[in-house]
Write a protein that holds these residues in place. Structure first.
Motif, PDB file in Angstrom:
ATOM      1  N   TYR A  56       0.839  -1.200   0.000  1.00  0.00           N
ATOM      2  CA  TYR A  56       0.000   0.000   0.000  1.00  0.00           C
ATOM      3  C   TYR A  56       0.876   1.253   0.000  1.00  0.00           C
ATOM      4  O   TYR A  56       0.687   2.174  -0.791  1.00  0.00           O
ATOM      5  CB  TYR A  56      -0.934   0.032   1.210  1.00  0.00           C
ATOM      6  CG  TYR A  56      -1.824   1.257   1.186  1.00  0.00           C
ATOM      7  CD1 TYR A  56      -3.064   1.220   0.573  1.00  0.00           C
ATOM      8  CD2 TYR A  56      -1.381   2.472   1.714  1.00  0.00           C
ATOM      9  CE1 TYR A  56      -3.852   2.350   0.487  1.00  0.00           C
ATOM     10  CE2 TYR A  56      -2.155   3.608   1.634  1.00  0.00           C
ATOM     11  CZ  TYR A  56      -3.402   3.542   1.021  1.00  0.00           C
ATOM     12  OH  TYR A  56      -4.167   4.671   0.936  1.00  0.00           O
ATOM     13  N   ARG A  57       1.860   1.271   0.897  1.00  0.00           N
ATOM     14  CA  ARG A  57       2.742   2.436   0.973  1.00  0.00           C
ATOM     15  C   ARG A  57       3.514   2.616  -0.328  1.00  0.00           C
ATOM     16  O   ARG A  57       3.725   3.728  -0.800  1.00  0.00           O
ATOM     17  CB  ARG A  57       3.736   2.285   2.132  1.00  0.00           C
ATOM     18  CG  ARG A  57       3.112   2.533   3.483  1.00  0.00           C
ATOM     19  CD  ARG A  57       4.132   2.360   4.596  1.00  0.00           C
ATOM     20  NE  ARG A  57       3.521   2.481   5.912  1.00  0.00           N
ATOM     21  CZ  ARG A  57       3.336   3.640   6.531  1.00  0.00           C
ATOM     22  NH1 ARG A  57       3.708   4.758   5.961  1.00  0.00           N
ATOM     23  NH2 ARG A  57       2.759   3.675   7.715  1.00  0.00           N
ATOM     24  N   ASN A  61       0.967   3.862  -3.124  1.00  0.00           N
ATOM     25  CA  ASN A  61       0.388   5.191  -2.923  1.00  0.00           C
ATOM     26  C   ASN A  61       1.377   6.194  -2.341  1.00  0.00           C
ATOM     27  O   ASN A  61       0.999   7.281  -1.954  1.00  0.00           O
ATOM     28  CB  ASN A  61      -0.820   5.093  -2.003  1.00  0.00           C
ATOM     29  CG  ASN A  61      -1.892   4.211  -2.601  1.00  0.00           C
ATOM     30  OD1 ASN A  61      -2.496   4.553  -3.609  1.00  0.00           O
ATOM     31  ND2 ASN A  61      -2.086   3.039  -2.005  1.00  0.00           N
ATOM     32  N   ALA A  99       0.324   7.981   0.833  1.00  0.00           N
ATOM     33  CA  ALA A  99      -0.818   8.888   0.956  1.00  0.00           C
ATOM     34  C   ALA A  99      -2.002   8.151   1.587  1.00  0.00           C
ATOM     35  O   ALA A  99      -2.285   6.999   1.237  1.00  0.00           O
ATOM     36  CB  ALA A  99      -1.208   9.421  -0.423  1.00  0.00           C
ATOM     37  N   ASN A 100      -2.699   8.794   2.515  1.00  0.00           N
ATOM     38  CA  ASN A 100      -3.890   8.246   3.173  1.00  0.00           C
ATOM     39  C   ASN A 100      -3.676   6.843   3.729  1.00  0.00           C
ATOM     40  O   ASN A 100      -4.523   5.967   3.570  1.00  0.00           O
ATOM     41  CB  ASN A 100      -5.077   8.210   2.199  1.00  0.00           C
ATOM     42  CG  ASN A 100      -5.433   9.599   1.727  1.00  0.00           C
ATOM     43  OD1 ASN A 100      -5.330  10.555   2.489  1.00  0.00           O
ATOM     44  ND2 ASN A 100      -5.811   9.707   0.475  1.00  0.00           N
ATOM     45  N   VAL A 101      -2.580   6.669   4.383  1.00  0.00           N
ATOM     46  CA  VAL A 101      -2.254   5.332   4.857  1.00  0.00           C
ATOM     47  C   VAL A 101      -3.268   4.851   5.904  1.00  0.00           C
ATOM     48  O   VAL A 101      -3.451   3.657   6.107  1.00  0.00           O
ATOM     49  CB  VAL A 101      -0.794   5.280   5.369  1.00  0.00           C
ATOM     50  CG1 VAL A 101      -0.682   5.892   6.749  1.00  0.00           C
ATOM     51  CG2 VAL A 101      -0.250   3.876   5.354  1.00  0.00           C
ATOM     52  N   TRP A 102      -3.990   5.790   6.515  1.00  0.00           N
ATOM     53  CA  TRP A 102      -4.992   5.410   7.525  1.00  0.00           C
ATOM     54  C   TRP A 102      -6.106   4.555   6.908  1.00  0.00           C
ATOM     55  O   TRP A 102      -6.676   3.698   7.572  1.00  0.00           O
ATOM     56  CB  TRP A 102      -5.575   6.657   8.198  1.00  0.00           C
ATOM     57  CG  TRP A 102      -6.153   7.656   7.236  1.00  0.00           C
ATOM     58  CD1 TRP A 102      -5.480   8.660   6.607  1.00  0.00           C
ATOM     59  CD2 TRP A 102      -7.491   7.734   6.769  1.00  0.00           C
ATOM     60  NE1 TRP A 102      -6.313   9.354   5.781  1.00  0.00           N
ATOM     61  CE2 TRP A 102      -7.563   8.811   5.870  1.00  0.00           C
ATOM     62  CE3 TRP A 102      -8.656   6.997   7.036  1.00  0.00           C
ATOM     63  CZ2 TRP A 102      -8.730   9.177   5.218  1.00  0.00           C
ATOM     64  CZ3 TRP A 102      -9.830   7.371   6.390  1.00  0.00           C
ATOM     65  CH2 TRP A 102      -9.860   8.448   5.483  1.00  0.00           C
ATOM     66  N   LEU A 103      -6.407   4.771   5.606  1.00  0.00           N
ATOM     67  CA  LEU A 103      -7.407   3.945   4.935  1.00  0.00           C
ATOM     68  C   LEU A 103      -6.996   2.476   4.963  1.00  0.00           C
ATOM     69  O   LEU A 103      -7.780   1.586   5.280  1.00  0.00           O
ATOM     70  CB  LEU A 103      -7.531   4.385   3.472  1.00  0.00           C
ATOM     71  CG  LEU A 103      -8.525   5.502   3.188  1.00  0.00           C
ATOM     72  CD1 LEU A 103      -8.441   5.914   1.726  1.00  0.00           C
ATOM     73  CD2 LEU A 103      -9.935   5.007   3.513  1.00  0.00           C
ATOM     74  N   ASP A 104      -5.719   2.286   4.608  1.00  0.00           N
ATOM     75  CA  ASP A 104      -5.162   0.940   4.615  1.00  0.00           C
ATOM     76  C   ASP A 104      -5.205   0.348   6.021  1.00  0.00           C
ATOM     77  O   ASP A 104      -5.531  -0.819   6.209  1.00  0.00           O
ATOM     78  CB  ASP A 104      -3.721   1.023   4.089  1.00  0.00           C
ATOM     79  CG  ASP A 104      -2.968  -0.271   4.309  1.00  0.00           C
ATOM     80  OD1 ASP A 104      -3.381  -1.287   3.744  1.00  0.00           O
ATOM     81  OD2 ASP A 104      -1.964  -0.254   5.065  1.00  0.00           O
TER      82      ASP A 104
END
Lengths: 399, 250
Positions: free
Chosen positions: A157-158, A161, A164-169
């Protein structure tokens, strides 16, 4: 590519020596004794509580949330450094090799952190659920598989992206992991395996997105730097980490405290130490954290003597670390030239410690009022332990 | 009247001395420049004077006392501006000045008057409540300078003051130094900006490999190097060549 394997091996050896250097202090310092006490008290309290716990206690949900959260935390340990953004660029196509080693280490080092707390909850599961021993150990295998998915998942994920917006993951992986564990705890294997499959699909779909994208060196270097900073900050509780410089905040709501040091020569160091303590995040949050833990323990532990031990141990930890933090200096500061007696700094640190430990004592006492018949005793213990700690421990220069 | 007197001072960080048999003095109302190549021992000399390093032999007297004899008198007789500003990240500009005033026993009235003048001179009035993290290198330097001048001691020790200051800042510093000198203060200044040193210093001490190579007015130095009409730059370069020649002959 051989050279990148070598590079990983070299980085890893260096990292391990750095970690060992500081872990030595963690396990040999005074705080280790404090931790042993805390773990002992916690363990005793836990076993006492298990004798009385009701079978209606929602242990499945609790364990699923706890393990899910631990599984979610899978930050990749890449050991990348700032210059890599430049020097590893030509080797970009060989980087998967490097990351493979990195993720293998990440997986094994973090697996422990997910499994041990689960094992600690097993007695509770035994006491409150009808789970068979076999079913309980199946979940350990589930945790291993899910940890692998989480480590791979966070990395890709990192990567895809650039962070970006790692909290979604984080949310996705937390929910999926917790649900999988939850269904296994209910021995509902169909849904359990289904959610594991979801986790697997999530990882493979992200992995597809990574193909052909350049390595986000900058992001991984930042992740790595933050990780090392938190390690150093942790180590800083036990010993002095030279290159750690605390950030500073004004905390204007505490300005009234400065009236303790009115304008006169004999207050020079008190003027300085008060501000250093209140405004340096490292110092102030140390006190705040330990005071909060002590207050919570006072409010919820109803065995009066256990509460007393916890209050005493935490008072010692707070006082000792405050003393170390405020009396060590690594570099030249202008106060070393001041035409005032050298003992003035120690005297000032003592005053600041007494003031803030008295505050801790009052907070703990107030929190214990409704729980503990000897609530006043807790306050006395906090202050007396702090007082003795201040008097009996050596100052950093003498160590 | 002698303010600072070094007699045969030998010292350094380890047993191997960096400065050797250093002797010089500074009189009341005098601005003395301490000049030397990198590694000549300027900073070490200064560290011995301010007392963060102790001499292995020889003694340093400030207003007639050594640090050991009367620590309070010694320490309150000088103020120091280090080469790199050393500030408390957790104190505002106002608090830096307040702390300095407290440490040196100034009363609040004196603090208010002197502070006002210094803030105006260095154009920092609007930054009183700022923390150093918001200051540029030059502003940090100014905080050090203002703290030093706030004390009004008999000796100023200023290490490489001009680097990082803007031209107005340099002018303010030179004006302040001139004013304090007139009031009778002594100043020891170490610098690499030789044209400024030549123009403003009453005397110059040329340090070379931990020893005083030459000292005196520009006239004395020209005579010592046998270079009439030379500027301080010329003398400095001559000293460099001398060093190179020595190293090659070794």
């Amino acid at each position: 590519m051989n050279s990148l394997n070598d590079l990983w091996a070299k980085r890893f050896a260096h990292y391990m020596s750095e970690v060992q250097k500081y872990m030595r202090f963690v396990f040999t310092g005074h705080i280790a004794i404090v931790l042993v006490f805390l773990v002992g008290a916690g363990g005793y309290y836990y076993s006492e509580w298990l004798k009385t716990v009701d079978t209606s206690f929602p242990s499945e949900i609790l364990v699923a949330v706890l393990v899910g959260a631990l599984l979610m935390m899978s930050k990749p340990v890449t050991l990348l450094r700032e210059p890599d953004q430049v020097y590893l660029l030509p080797l970009e196509s060989h980087m998967p090799q490097f990351f493979k080693s990195a993720l293998r280490y990440t997986f094994f080092s973090k697996l422990f952190v997910s499994i041990v707390p689960y094992i600690v909850t097993i007695p509770m599961l035994k006491a409150t659920t009808t789970l068979s021993t076999k079913a309980i150990w199946v979940i350990v295998a589930v945790i291993i598989v899910l940890k692998w998915c989480n480590v791979q998942g966070e990395f890709v994920y990192r990567y895809a992206n650039r962070g970006a917006n790692v909290w979604l993951d984080y949310i996705v992986r937390f929910v999926v992991s917790a649900l999988a564990v939850y269904h296994f705890l209910l021995e509902d294997y169909v849904f359990g395996i289904l959610f594991m499959a979801v986790a697997f699909v999530y990882v493979t779909s992200l992995a597809g997105k990574v193909k052909g994208k350049p390595v986000p060196y900058e992001h991984f270097v930042k992740v790595e730097q933050n990780r090392m900073m938190s390690f150093y900050r942790f180590a800083n509780y036990f010993t002095d980490v030279p290159h750690l410089r605390g950030s500073v905040r004004r905390r204007a709501y505490l300005n009234f405290m400065y009236s303790l040091a009115p304008f006169k020569q004999s207050n020079t160091h008190l003027f300085l130490v008060l501000r250093t303590f209140i405004r340096t995040d490292d110092h102030f949050y140390l006190w705040l954290r330990l005071t909060a833990i002590s207050a919570l323990a006072a409010a919820f532990v109803d065995l009066w003597w256990a509460a007393a031990i916890i209050a005493g141990v935490l008072s010692f930890a707070t006082a000792y670390q405050m003393k170390i933090a405020l009396l060590t200096s690594h570099s030249f500061t202008m106060d070393q030239l001041f035409p005032v007696p050298a003992s003035m700094r120690e005297q000032a640190v003592r005053t600041v410690m007494y003031v803030f430990m008295a505050i801790q004592a009052v907070v703990v006492l107030l929190c214990a009022v409704f729980v503990n018949p000897y609530f006043y005793l807790l306050g006395v213990i906090v202050f007396v332990v702090a007082f003795i700690t201040e008097r009996m421990t050596k100052t950093p220069e003498q160590m | 009247m002698t303010v600072l007197q070094l007699t045969n001072v030998t010292g350094g960080y380890t047993r191997k001395p960096v400065i050797q048999n250093l002797s010089f003095d500074i009189q009341k109302g005098e601005l003395v420049g301490l000049i030397g190549l990198n590694g000549a021992g300027k900073s070490t000399t200064i560290k011995h004077i301010i007392g963060t390093l102790l001499a292995q032999s020889g003694d340093i007297r400030l207003n007639g006392v050594t640090l050991q004899e009367d620590m309070n008198k010694y320490r309150s007789s000088f103020s120091y501006i280090p080469e790199t500003p050393v500030l408390y990240e957790e104190l505002t500009l106002r608090e830096h000045l307040e702390l300095t005033a407290m440490a040196y026993g100034l009363d609040e009235q004196t603090l208010a008057t002197r502070q006002q003048a210094l803030l105006k001179e260095f154009r920092m009035e609007k930054r009183l409540n700022w923390f150093p993290s918001h200051f540029s290198k030059g502003m940090r330097q100014k905080v050090m300078i203002m703290s030093a001048f706030l004390v009004n001691p008999s000796l100023y020790i200023i290490d490489e003051p001009f680097v990082g200051l803007d031209p107005l800042g340099i002018q303010s510093l030179l004006d302040q130094m001139h004013a304090r000198k007139k009031e009778g203060a002594a100043i020891l200044m170490s610098t690499h900006i030789l044209s400024t040193a030549e123009k403003y210093c009453d005397r110059i001490i040329l340090l070379h490999e931990g020893r005083v190579r030459a000292q005196g007015t520009m006239k004395d130095l020209r005579a010592a190097f046998n270079m009439p009409n030379a500027t301080l730059d010329d003398l400095y370069i001559a000293m460099t060549k001398e060093q190179d020649a020595n190293e090659q002959s070794k």
